[in-house]
Design an enzyme around this catalytic site. Structure first.
Site, PDB file in Angstrom:
ATOM      1  N   LYS A 248       5.203  30.173  -5.322  1.00  0.00           N
ATOM      2  CA  LYS A 248       4.990  28.815  -5.769  1.00  0.00           C
ATOM      3  C   LYS A 248       3.433  28.605  -5.467  1.00  0.00           C
ATOM      4  O   LYS A 248       3.104  28.449  -4.207  1.00  0.00           O
ATOM      5  CB  LYS A 248       5.830  27.654  -5.046  1.00  0.00           C
ATOM      6  CG  LYS A 248       5.420  26.313  -5.339  1.00  0.00           C
ATOM      7  CD  LYS A 248       6.068  25.301  -4.923  1.00  0.00           C
ATOM      8  CE  LYS A 248       6.416  23.652  -5.451  1.00  0.00           C
ATOM      9  NZ  LYS A 248       5.107  23.352  -5.739  1.00  0.00           N
ATOM     10  N   LYS A 420      12.491  24.431  -6.291  1.00  0.00           N
ATOM     11  CA  LYS A 420      11.303  24.573  -5.268  1.00  0.00           C
ATOM     12  C   LYS A 420      11.759  24.721  -3.950  1.00  0.00           C
ATOM     13  O   LYS A 420      12.483  23.796  -3.515  1.00  0.00           O
ATOM     14  CB  LYS A 420      10.157  23.759  -5.512  1.00  0.00           C
ATOM     15  CG  LYS A 420      10.481  22.024  -5.520  1.00  0.00           C
ATOM     16  CD  LYS A 420       9.414  21.217  -5.842  1.00  0.00           C
ATOM     17  CE  LYS A 420       9.865  19.765  -5.678  1.00  0.00           C
ATOM     18  NZ  LYS A 420       8.870  18.918  -6.235  1.00  0.00           N
TER      19      LYS A 420
END
Ligand code: AMP
Length: 556
Positions: A248, A420
């Protein structure tokens, strides 16, 4: 079409809280709307004027509206402000003032929706020196021909706060009913075109078949698919049959549209940011091999000294830059990591599984320096996933994404195809809806901010807390400068603001609270950063807060 017809619809919509009733009011109205106005009326019903991705933006704040009211009514600004304080919003106050004025003035022209559309487009197109004056003249001209109720809604539209409770979902259902199709068909056409007016026009002219034919267009950005917070790494790895882990990257999302020689870059808010990003543009030109394509990625600002990601604020500085772009490219170099492909030569591929989209991405991208593929690892092993997570954190990245290789791309949705994982507690993105003037050392600064979250059912922003601590002196100045032009009215030290500024907020806990209309209050909220990349529409809503509240409770 007379604007007064739309105004009576606004009145009826505002007078009922029932979604069913609102839907049927809008359905009937859309059926009666002349086809050539259907591209505009749906926007006006939601209190906007242009589609969200359109480069057109009114750029009118409360200050200009006050000037226009004073100009048209001849009533002193202070008096107008007093009434706004009493009434709670500029629109309602203007209605009262115009009622007084009505006895003495004859209106010269009947306001029509066509006239308002044309005038507001001129307002949006006014640029450069003297543009504020030109905007003022146009707004004043409209107001001088407005009946009291027309003035109320016109002002609310200009300020982006219509307050009659029409959300996208309602409009979608009404379009489906009015033109004999299903909400799903309308939703899909909307997702792909991102323009509710265009969808209504097509539905009226070409019916369901026409809507089904709506496809993605290179050059028109689509809302990005959103990530969900992973309940835990273990659970996600278990639930997803074939999970793909990705770094990420800590930057800002971009959508790159390539059509032959022409390349446009859009931000997450769907703004065109091609001009400020010449470096990304030229690398995209080298790296994207397909003739036509839409790819998504993260633009990361690297600090040349440390080689690590620079603060988010730096990215936004570059996104907003109009002049001196070249110097900025050197000061804050960007690196892009592409992670999805939504369109290739033959057309849209969002319905295909991520596995195939990634293959397409790998096939059409020939990485060059600072324009690369997001690092990916396909694994179901918790041990490997944890090692990958640690590594990516050590390199200064934000965390991990875990994606479902079998899932399609669903624009604008947070549907669990993409999770996430970040080390901090989940923050909220909230809208600043009010503030108060500080006292003592903080005199002259707007120093405590009321945070609002949208109630999806009505579209209203309801307060969920107030934040004052954790703001440095520098930030006080920055926030005051940012918020001052948005002041709608003041009562004592309290000010009400046009909802425009989104901030990321950390907090210790979400409490249920009878004191706030929203039913929730944040405990110890703290501003983490401005989210200038997000519009109020994209901020977190009450459903999100409710879900976090519930998960908090189930955790113990
Ligand atoms: P958040 O903004 O915290 O909801 O996290 C989701 C965002 O992470 C996306 O909108 C992207 O901007 C960003 N991101 C960074 N790296 C990736 C990646 N490999 N895949 C998808 N999104 C990513």
């Amino acid at each position: 079409m007379r604007y007064s017809e739309l105004v009576s619809i606004y009145d009826r919509l505002g007078a009922t809280a029932s979604k069913l009733e609102k839907t049927s009011i809008i359905t009937e109205f859309l059926k009666e709307t002349p086809p050539e106005l259907l591209d505009t009326v749906p926007h006006l019903l939601m209190g906007t004027v242009f589609p969200s991705w359109s480069p057109l933006d009114l750029g009118v704040g409360p200050g200009l509206v006050y000037d226009a009211i004073t100009f048209v009514t001849g009533i002193r600004k202070e008096e107008v402000k007093d009434l706004v304080r009493e009434e709670g919003d500029i629109g309602s106050a203007a209605e009262k003032l115009f009622q007084k004025k009505a006895q003495t003035t004859l209106f010269s022209e009947t306001l029509t929706v066509e006239k308002i559309r044309a005038s507001l487009e001129k307002v949006a197109r006014a640029e450069g020196t003297g543009s504020q004056d030109r905007k003022l003249k146009i707004v004043a001209e409209l107001l001088s021909n407005a009946q009291p109720a027309e003035a109320k809604y016109l002002i609310r539209t200009i300020l982006g706060e219509l307050r009659v409770g029409v959300a996208e979902g309602l409009l979608r259902d009404a379009i489906a009913k009015a033109f004999g199709t299903t909400p799903e068909v309308v939703e899909r056409a909307y997702m792909l075109s991102n323009d509710i007016g265009r969808v209504a026009s097509i539905a009226a002219r070409e019916g369901e078949e026409g809507l089904k034919g709506v496809s993605m267009t290179v050059g028109v950005p689509i809302k990005p698919m959103l990530a969900q917070l992973a309940p835990s790494m273990e659970k996600v790895l278990e639930d997803i049959p074939e999970p793909a882990l990705e770094v990420k990257y800590d930057g800002a999302r971009i959508q790159i549209h390539k059509d032959g020689e022409s390349i446009r870059i859009f931000s997450r808010r769907l703004e065109d940011v091609t001009a400020p990003l010449p470096d990304v543009l030229s690398r995209a030109r080298q790296a994207i091999k397909a003739d036509r394509a839409i790819v998504e990625g993260e633009a990361v600002a690297m600090d040349p000294k440390t080689g690590r990601p620079a603060p988010f604020q730096d990215i936004l500085r570059r996104f907003r830059r109009k002049y001196g772009v070249t110097a900025m490219v050197e000061e804050i170099p960007f690196e892009v990591y592409v992670f999805d492909c939504l369109f290739v030569d033959d057309g849209a591929i969002i319905d295909r599984p991520f596995r195939e989209r990634r293959q397409e991405l790998e096939a059409i991208i020939e990485p060059v320096a600072s324009f690369e593929l997001a690092v990916q690892l396909v694994t179901k092993s918790l041990e490997k996933a944890e090692a990958f997570y640690r590594e990516s954190l050590e390199m200064g990245h934000e965390g991990l994404m875990i994606k479902n290789l079998d899932a399609p791309y669903i624009p604008g949705a947070r549907v669990g195809h993409m999770y996430k994982i970040k080390p901090v507690m989940e923050t909220l993105d909230l809208v600043i809806v009010g503030a108060h003037w500080g006292t003592g050392k903080r005199k002259g600064w707007l120093s405590s901010y009321v945070l609002g979250a949208r109630d999806e059912a009505t579209g209203e922003l309801l307060p969920v807390g107030r934040v004052g601590t954790g703001v440095t002196e520098e930030q006080l100045e920055e926030f005051t400068n940012l918020l001052r032009p948005l002041i709608e009215f003041e009562a004592g030290t309290e000010v009400r603001l046009k909802p425009q500024v989104v901030v990321e907020v950390a907090y210790q806990e979400i409490q249920s609270s009878p004191n706030y209309e929203s039913g929730f209050a944040l405990r110890f909220p703290r501003i983490v950063r401005l989210r200038e990349d997000k519009s109020p529409r994209e901020a977190d809503d009450l459903d999100r807060i409710r879900a976090l509240y519930d998960s908090q409770r189930s955790q113990g």
